[in-house]
Design a protein around this motif. Structure first.
Motif, mmCIF file in Angstrom:
data_model
loop_
_atom_site.group_PDB
_atom_site.id
_atom_site.type_symbol
_atom_site.label_atom_id
_atom_site.label_comp_id
_atom_site.label_asym_id
_atom_site.label_seq_id
_atom_site.Cartn_x
_atom_site.Cartn_y
_atom_site.Cartn_z
ATOM 1 N N GLU A 47 0.828 -1.210 0.000
ATOM 2 C CA GLU A 47 0.000 0.000 0.000
ATOM 3 C C GLU A 47 0.865 1.263 0.000
ATOM 4 O OE1 GLU A 47 -2.168 -3.428 1.586
ATOM 5 O OE2 GLU A 47 -0.296 -2.458 2.190
ATOM 6 N N ALA A 48 1.931 1.263 0.825
ATOM 7 C CA ALA A 48 2.824 2.418 0.878
ATOM 8 C C ALA A 48 3.568 2.585 -0.448
ATOM 9 C CB ALA A 48 3.818 2.264 2.017
ATOM 10 N N ALA A 49 3.970 1.462 -1.061
ATOM 11 C CA ALA A 49 4.666 1.516 -2.349
ATOM 12 C C ALA A 49 3.754 2.079 -3.435
ATOM 13 C CB ALA A 49 5.158 0.127 -2.732
ATOM 14 N N VAL A 55 2.572 9.519 -5.860
ATOM 15 C CA VAL A 55 3.220 10.786 -5.500
ATOM 16 C C VAL A 55 4.262 11.184 -6.542
ATOM 17 C CG1 VAL A 55 4.762 11.884 -3.834
ATOM 18 C CG2 VAL A 55 2.781 10.591 -3.028
ATOM 19 N N ILE A 56 5.087 10.241 -6.983
ATOM 20 C CA ILE A 56 6.116 10.604 -7.964
ATOM 21 C C ILE A 56 5.479 10.893 -9.326
ATOM 22 C CG2 ILE A 56 7.973 9.406 -6.771
ATOM 23 C CD1 ILE A 56 7.731 7.116 -8.729
ATOM 24 N N GLN A 57 4.347 10.257 -9.610
ATOM 25 C CA GLN A 57 3.637 10.570 -10.846
ATOM 26 C C GLN A 57 3.128 12.009 -10.821
ATOM 27 O OE1 GLN A 57 -0.104 8.409 -12.035
ATOM 28 N NE2 GLN A 57 1.251 7.597 -13.631
ATOM 29 N N LEU A 58 2.686 12.465 -9.641
ATOM 30 C CA LEU A 58 2.254 13.861 -9.499
ATOM 31 C C LEU A 58 3.415 14.820 -9.741
ATOM 32 C CD1 LEU A 58 -0.099 13.548 -6.392
ATOM 33 C CD2 LEU A 58 -0.789 14.045 -8.742
ATOM 34 N N GLY A 59 4.618 14.402 -9.365
ATOM 35 C CA GLY A 59 5.795 15.219 -9.651
ATOM 36 C C GLY A 59 6.025 15.378 -11.144
ATOM 37 N N ILE A 216 -6.297 9.326 -2.897
ATOM 38 C CA ILE A 216 -7.370 9.324 -1.905
ATOM 39 C C ILE A 216 -7.601 7.910 -1.362
ATOM 40 C CG2 ILE A 216 -9.856 9.672 -1.594
ATOM 41 C CD1 ILE A 216 -9.625 11.996 -3.621
ATOM 42 N N LYS A 217 -7.565 6.937 -2.252
ATOM 43 C CA LYS A 217 -7.782 5.543 -1.843
ATOM 44 C C LYS A 217 -6.690 5.043 -0.899
ATOM 45 C CE LYS A 217 -10.326 3.837 -5.906
ATOM 46 N NZ LYS A 217 -10.261 2.894 -7.057
ATOM 47 N N ASN A 218 -5.458 5.509 -1.131
ATOM 48 C CA ASN A 218 -4.320 4.981 -0.377
ATOM 49 C C ASN A 218 -3.803 5.937 0.696
ATOM 50 O OD1 ASN A 218 -3.631 2.367 -1.893
ATOM 51 N ND2 ASN A 218 -3.660 3.846 -3.570
#
Length: 276
Positions: A47-49, A55-59, A216-218
């Motif tokens: 889940e954390a992965a 997050v990196i995709q948002l970057g 949001i899901k994670n």
């Protein structure tokens, strides 16, 4: 959180930034770097992965917004000139982008769970890499002799919806969003640069929407202990995506798609022999 975990975040962010918008499949590269070299599954929960990958995709998305900031400002009518413009025939409109987003957006919404559960495997990624490479070769060898649209402002609604249909292929892991849409754009008569510009512009809303839903899901799996890992990955993905996009856009009209197609076939072979 130790230095090794931050280093892992930097490497994964680098891979994401360099490959997300090039037509080479970021998924294929993540399989090699993540599963083979860094073993993040041993460091973090699944889940954390998954949250980290969002997050990196948002970057990477932020980098596209920076590169095309003037274009997005005009599309949204945030400047006086854009609001007062009557003649829209000489510039790209938001409606064309929306039309292009609909096919993949609808299919992705309907089949998201099925894709996540059944299509994310090494076999399917290898298949996607190879078939995507074939599409890129076909696009380069069978494109119109003279582009009908040299710039993104000349894209028609017919071309936009056609590119949107080609984007549906990218729902198959390994196919590559940019690979499918740039190939489709070239086959529909766009120059390589115009197809690339349109690809990056339409990538922002669909990726931003998908990433936001996943985040949001994670979100409950995010912890303050993981914050340095997430920050390192986000910043690295943003910086390398910024470099990659600018470099790619300067070269694409010169080198076309064949070099990327060859690279994808080599990558598929490496993944096949290493993992299968």
């Amino acid at each position: 959180m130790n230095l090794w975990e931050i280093f892992v975040g930097i490497i994964l962010g680098m891979v994401e930034g360099l490959t997300e918008f090039a037509p080479v499949s970021s998924t294929g590269h993540m399989i090699i770097v993540d599963d083979l070299l860094l073993k993040t599954k041993e460091l973090f929960s699944p889940e954390a992965a998954n949250t980290f990958k969002v997050v990196i995709q948002l970057g990477s998305i932020l980098a596209v917004i920076i590169v095309f900031k003037d274009r997005f400002i005009n599309l949204l009518g945030l400047t006086k000139a854009a609001r007062e413009s009557v003649d829209s025939s000489n510039r790209l409109e938001l409606k064309q982008v929306i039309v292009a987003l609909l096919p993949a957006g609808v299919l992705g919404f309907l089949f998201e769970d099925y894709i996540d559960e059944h299509l994310f495997s090494i076999n399917t990624v290898v298949f996607g890499l190879i078939i995507g490479a074939v599409l890129m070769l076909v696009a380069d060898f069978f494109r119109p002799a003279r582009p009908k649209a040299e710039t993104v402002d000349q894209v028609t609604y017919k071309q936009a919806i056609s590119i949107g249909l080609f984007q549906c292929l990218s729902l198959w892991p390994g196919f590559s969003r940019s690979g499918s849409t740039i190939s489709g754009g070239v086959l529909m008569g766009l120059s390589h640069r115009a197809a690339s510009d349109f690809t990056f512009i339409m990538a922002v809303p669909i990726m931003l929407g998908a990433s936001s839903i996943s985040l949001i899901k994670n979100w409950q799996y995010f912890t303050l202990a993981d914050l340095p890992f997430f920050i390192a990955g986000f910043i690295t993905a943003f910086v390398f995506a910024l470099i990659s996009i600018r470099f790619f856009l300067k070269l694409i009209n010169k080198i076309k798609l064949v070099p990327f197609a060859i690279y994808r076939i080599v990558l598929a072979a490496v993944i096949y022999f290493v993992f299968l």
